[in-house]
Enzyme design. Structure first.
Site, PDB file in Angstrom:
ATOM      1  N   LYS A  10       0.337   1.849  -9.342  1.00 43.00           N
ATOM      2  CA  LYS A  10      -0.209   3.189  -9.095  1.00 43.00           C
ATOM      3  C   LYS A  10       0.508   4.253  -9.941  1.00 43.00           C
ATOM      4  O   LYS A  10       1.613   4.015 -10.451  1.00 43.00           O
ATOM      5  CB  LYS A  10      -0.104   3.503  -7.596  1.00 43.00           C
ATOM      6  CG  LYS A  10      -0.995   2.592  -6.738  1.00 43.00           C
ATOM      7  CD  LYS A  10      -0.989   3.035  -5.277  1.00 43.00           C
ATOM      8  CE  LYS A  10      -1.891   2.139  -4.437  1.00 43.00           C
ATOM      9  NZ  LYS A  10      -1.937   2.585  -3.015  1.00 43.00           N
ATOM     10  N   TYR A  50     -12.173   3.316  -3.924  1.00 45.41           N
ATOM     11  CA  TYR A  50     -11.709   3.406  -2.534  1.00 45.41           C
ATOM     12  C   TYR A  50     -12.840   3.781  -1.561  1.00 45.41           C
ATOM     13  O   TYR A  50     -12.562   4.307  -0.489  1.00 45.41           O
ATOM     14  CB  TYR A  50     -10.563   4.413  -2.425  1.00 45.41           C
ATOM     15  CG  TYR A  50      -9.215   3.832  -2.837  1.00 45.41           C
ATOM     16  CD1 TYR A  50      -8.610   2.820  -2.075  1.00 45.41           C
ATOM     17  CD2 TYR A  50      -8.548   4.294  -3.961  1.00 45.41           C
ATOM     18  CE1 TYR A  50      -7.375   2.289  -2.441  1.00 45.41           C
ATOM     19  CE2 TYR A  50      -7.299   3.768  -4.329  1.00 45.41           C
ATOM     20  CZ  TYR A  50      -6.728   2.767  -3.556  1.00 45.41           C
ATOM     21  OH  TYR A  50      -5.503   2.243  -3.902  1.00 45.41           O
ATOM     22  N   PHE A  58      -7.401  10.653   4.692  1.00 50.14           N
ATOM     23  CA  PHE A  58      -6.596  10.655   3.468  1.00 50.14           C
ATOM     24  C   PHE A  58      -7.412  10.385   2.191  1.00 50.14           C
ATOM     25  O   PHE A  58      -6.847  10.314   1.104  1.00 50.14           O
ATOM     26  CB  PHE A  58      -5.429   9.655   3.578  1.00 50.14           C
ATOM     27  CG  PHE A  58      -5.820   8.218   3.857  1.00 50.14           C
ATOM     28  CD1 PHE A  58      -6.287   7.393   2.837  1.00 50.14           C
ATOM     29  CD2 PHE A  58      -5.696   7.682   5.136  1.00 50.14           C
ATOM     30  CE1 PHE A  58      -6.634   6.067   3.082  1.00 50.14           C
ATOM     31  CE2 PHE A  58      -6.049   6.357   5.396  1.00 50.14           C
ATOM     32  CZ  PHE A  58      -6.514   5.550   4.361  1.00 50.14           C
ATOM     33  N   ARG A  86       0.300  -9.402  -1.319  1.00 55.31           N
ATOM     34  CA  ARG A  86       0.497  -8.407  -0.255  1.00 55.31           C
ATOM     35  C   ARG A  86       1.899  -8.532   0.352  1.00 55.31           C
ATOM     36  O   ARG A  86       2.519  -7.532   0.724  1.00 55.31           O
ATOM     37  CB  ARG A  86      -0.606  -8.493   0.799  1.00 55.31           C
ATOM     38  CG  ARG A  86      -1.943  -7.982   0.244  1.00 55.31           C
ATOM     39  CD  ARG A  86      -2.992  -7.771   1.310  1.00 55.31           C
ATOM     40  NE  ARG A  86      -2.674  -6.713   2.241  1.00 55.31           N
ATOM     41  CZ  ARG A  86      -3.060  -5.442   2.108  1.00 55.31           C
ATOM     42  NH1 ARG A  86      -3.784  -5.047   1.070  1.00 55.31           N
ATOM     43  NH2 ARG A  86      -2.747  -4.556   3.019  1.00 55.31           N
ATOM     44  N   THR A  92       2.059  -1.039   3.956  1.00 52.69           N
ATOM     45  CA  THR A  92       1.492   0.156   3.319  1.00 52.69           C
ATOM     46  C   THR A  92       2.489   1.313   3.291  1.00 52.69           C
ATOM     47  O   THR A  92       2.632   1.999   2.284  1.00 52.69           O
ATOM     48  CB  THR A  92       0.216   0.586   4.096  1.00 52.69           C
ATOM     49  OG1 THR A  92      -0.648  -0.551   4.211  1.00 52.69           O
ATOM     50  CG2 THR A  92      -0.495   1.722   3.390  1.00 52.69           C
ATOM     51  N   ARG A 103       7.061  -1.971  -2.311  1.00 51.06           N
ATOM     52  CA  ARG A 103       6.841  -0.655  -1.697  1.00 51.06           C
ATOM     53  C   ARG A 103       8.124  -0.117  -1.074  1.00 51.06           C
ATOM     54  O   ARG A 103       8.391   1.077  -1.124  1.00 51.06           O
ATOM     55  CB  ARG A 103       5.696  -0.744  -0.687  1.00 51.06           C
ATOM     56  CG  ARG A 103       4.336  -0.808  -1.403  1.00 51.06           C
ATOM     57  CD  ARG A 103       3.240  -1.256  -0.488  1.00 51.06           C
ATOM     58  NE  ARG A 103       1.908  -0.906  -1.003  1.00 51.06           N
ATOM     59  CZ  ARG A 103       0.784  -1.257  -0.405  1.00 51.06           C
ATOM     60  NH1 ARG A 103       0.826  -1.953   0.721  1.00 51.06           N
ATOM     61  NH2 ARG A 103      -0.379  -0.903  -0.915  1.00 51.06           N
ATOM     62  N   ASN A 113       2.682   4.706  -2.779  1.00 59.52           N
ATOM     63  CA  ASN A 113       3.373   3.471  -2.421  1.00 59.52           C
ATOM     64  C   ASN A 113       3.383   2.424  -3.537  1.00 59.52           C
ATOM     65  O   ASN A 113       3.470   1.232  -3.293  1.00 59.52           O
ATOM     66  CB  ASN A 113       2.789   2.914  -1.116  1.00 59.52           C
ATOM     67  CG  ASN A 113       1.301   2.647  -1.218  1.00 59.52           C
ATOM     68  OD1 ASN A 113       0.705   2.813  -2.274  1.00 59.52           O
ATOM     69  ND2 ASN A 113       0.696   2.228  -0.120  1.00 59.52           N
ATOM     70  N   HIS A 116      -1.083  -1.578  -5.377  1.00 62.79           N
ATOM     71  CA  HIS A 116      -2.271  -1.947  -4.601  1.00 62.79           C
ATOM     72  C   HIS A 116      -2.490  -3.447  -4.684  1.00 62.79           C
ATOM     73  O   HIS A 116      -2.210  -4.056  -5.718  1.00 62.79           O
ATOM     74  CB  HIS A 116      -3.520  -1.245  -5.169  1.00 62.79           C
ATOM     75  CG  HIS A 116      -4.809  -1.806  -4.622  1.00 62.79           C
ATOM     76  ND1 HIS A 116      -5.343  -1.380  -3.435  1.00 62.79           N
ATOM     77  CD2 HIS A 116      -5.607  -2.817  -5.073  1.00 62.79           C
ATOM     78  CE1 HIS A 116      -6.450  -2.086  -3.183  1.00 62.79           C
ATOM     79  NE2 HIS A 116      -6.627  -2.955  -4.156  1.00 62.79           N
ATOM     80  N   GLU A 127     -13.258  -5.961  -6.060  1.00 63.39           N
ATOM     81  CA  GLU A 127     -12.307  -5.117  -6.804  1.00 63.39           C
ATOM     82  C   GLU A 127     -12.108  -5.615  -8.239  1.00 63.39           C
ATOM     83  O   GLU A 127     -11.988  -4.811  -9.166  1.00 63.39           O
ATOM     84  CB  GLU A 127     -10.966  -5.069  -6.068  1.00 63.39           C
ATOM     85  CG  GLU A 127     -11.055  -4.288  -4.768  1.00 63.39           C
ATOM     86  CD  GLU A 127      -9.734  -4.222  -4.009  1.00 63.39           C
ATOM     87  OE1 GLU A 127      -9.692  -3.514  -2.993  1.00 63.39           O
ATOM     88  OE2 GLU A 127      -8.745  -4.866  -4.419  1.00 63.39           O
TER      89      GLU A 127
HETATM   90  P1  IDP Z   1      -3.165  -1.057   1.681  1.00 60.72           P
HETATM   91  O1  IDP Z   1      -3.049  -0.436   0.294  1.00 60.72           O
HETATM   92  O2  IDP Z   1      -1.834  -1.522   2.191  1.00 60.72           O
HETATM   93  O3  IDP Z   1      -4.242  -2.100   1.755  1.00 60.72           O
HETATM   94  P2  IDP Z   1      -5.012   0.727   3.055  1.00 60.72           P
HETATM   95  O4  IDP Z   1      -5.005   1.005   4.509  1.00 60.72           O
HETATM   96  O5  IDP Z   1      -6.111  -0.099   2.474  1.00 60.72           O
HETATM   97  O6  IDP Z   1      -3.566   0.132   2.683  1.00 60.72           O
HETATM   98  O7  IDP Z   1      -5.003   2.146   2.337  1.00 60.72           O
HETATM   99  C1  IDP Z   1      -5.259   2.268   0.953  1.00 60.72           C
HETATM  100  C2  IDP Z   1      -4.270   3.232   0.351  1.00 60.72           C
HETATM  101  O8  IDP Z   1      -4.478   4.527   0.933  1.00 60.72           O
HETATM  102  C3  IDP Z   1      -2.787   2.940   0.670  1.00 60.72           C
HETATM  103  O9  IDP Z   1      -2.208   1.976  -0.209  1.00 60.72           O
HETATM  104  C4  IDP Z   1      -2.172   4.300   0.488  1.00 60.72           C
HETATM  105  O10 IDP Z   1      -1.996   4.640  -0.890  1.00 60.72           O
HETATM  106  C5  IDP Z   1      -3.251   5.202   1.094  1.00 60.72           C
HETATM  107  N1  IDP Z   1      -3.034   5.454   2.536  1.00 60.72           N
HETATM  108  C6  IDP Z   1      -3.185   4.576   3.557  1.00 60.72           C
HETATM  109  N2  IDP Z   1      -2.924   5.143   4.746  1.00 60.72           N
HETATM  110  C7  IDP Z   1      -2.593   6.430   4.466  1.00 60.72           C
HETATM  111  C8  IDP Z   1      -2.208   7.549   5.279  1.00 60.72           C
HETATM  112  O11 IDP Z   1      -2.130   7.473   6.510  1.00 60.72           O
HETATM  113  N3  IDP Z   1      -1.949   8.719   4.612  1.00 60.72           N
HETATM  114  C9  IDP Z   1      -2.044   8.849   3.252  1.00 60.72           C
HETATM  115  N4  IDP Z   1      -2.418   7.824   2.460  1.00 60.72           N
HETATM  116  C10 IDP Z   1      -2.672   6.633   3.049  1.00 60.72           C
HETATM  117 MG    MG Z   2      -6.304  -1.913   1.492  1.00 55.87          MG
END
Ligand code: IDP
Ligand code: MG
Length: 135
Positions: A10, A50, A58, A86, A92, A103, A113, A116, A127
């Site tokens: 990212k 996304y 968010f 993962r 996350t 992360r 973070n 992805h 994807e």
């Molecule tokens: P993941 O990347 O671990 O699969 P997801 O829930 O799919 O997590 O969320 C996608 C991306 O959205 C996360 O990697 C992060 O960058 C962002 N994100 C997820 N939850 C939050 C939040 O509560 N606040 C702000 N950004 C978030």
């Molecule tokens: Mg995800």
């Protein structure tokens, strides 16, 4: 089973010059990198990627962030690539991620973070196709 996943470095990690370290970790974890591209997504492309999160609070901020600078997308191949990547990334939220995960080491917030990874075979296929569509 050998499978494929989509990984992204990212914009936060690219800006912190962590690209080399993350790619080294990918190779050390036994992944084959079978696709690699540096891209700078526009807002619409980030929103498309996304789309699954379009109703989350968010979504706007996440897609601003993901279009704020260059990213590196990769197709990674390995036994259990999806779950292994993962695991290497960690939770996350960097604050909750296990020590030694990308992360935990490199993320600065739940949004920024560092990396992805696809979360299932169906999303991995979707994807990978998003960035590596066969013409
Ligand atoms: P993941 O990347 O671990 O699969 P997801 O829930 O799919 O997590 O969320 C996608 C991306 O959205 C996360 O990697 C992060 O960058 C962002 N994100 C997820 N939850 C939050 C939040 O509560 N606040 C702000 N950004 C978030
Ligand atoms: Mg995800």
């Amino acid at each position: 089973m050998v499978e494929k996943t989509l990984a992204i470095i990212k914009p936060d990690a690219i800006k912190k010059k962590l690209t080399g370290k993350i790619i080294q970790r990918i190779e050390d974890e036994g992944f084959k990198i079978s696709g690699l591209k540096m891209l700078h997504l526009n807002k619409e492309e980030a929103k498309g990627f996304y789309i699954i999160h379009k109703d989350k609070q968010f979504y706007e901020s996440l897609t601003d962030f993901m279009s704020s600078g260059e990213i590196v997308t990769m197709v990674l191949e390995r036994e259990d690539a999806i779950s292994h990547w993962r695991q290497v990334m960690g939770a996350t939220d960097p604050a909750l991620a296990e020590p030694g995960t990308l992360r935990q080491m490199f993320g600065s917030s739940i949004e920024r973070n560092a990396a992805h990874g696809s979360d299932s075979p169906t999303t991995a296929e979707w994807e990978i196709n998003y960035f590596y569509k066969k013409e």
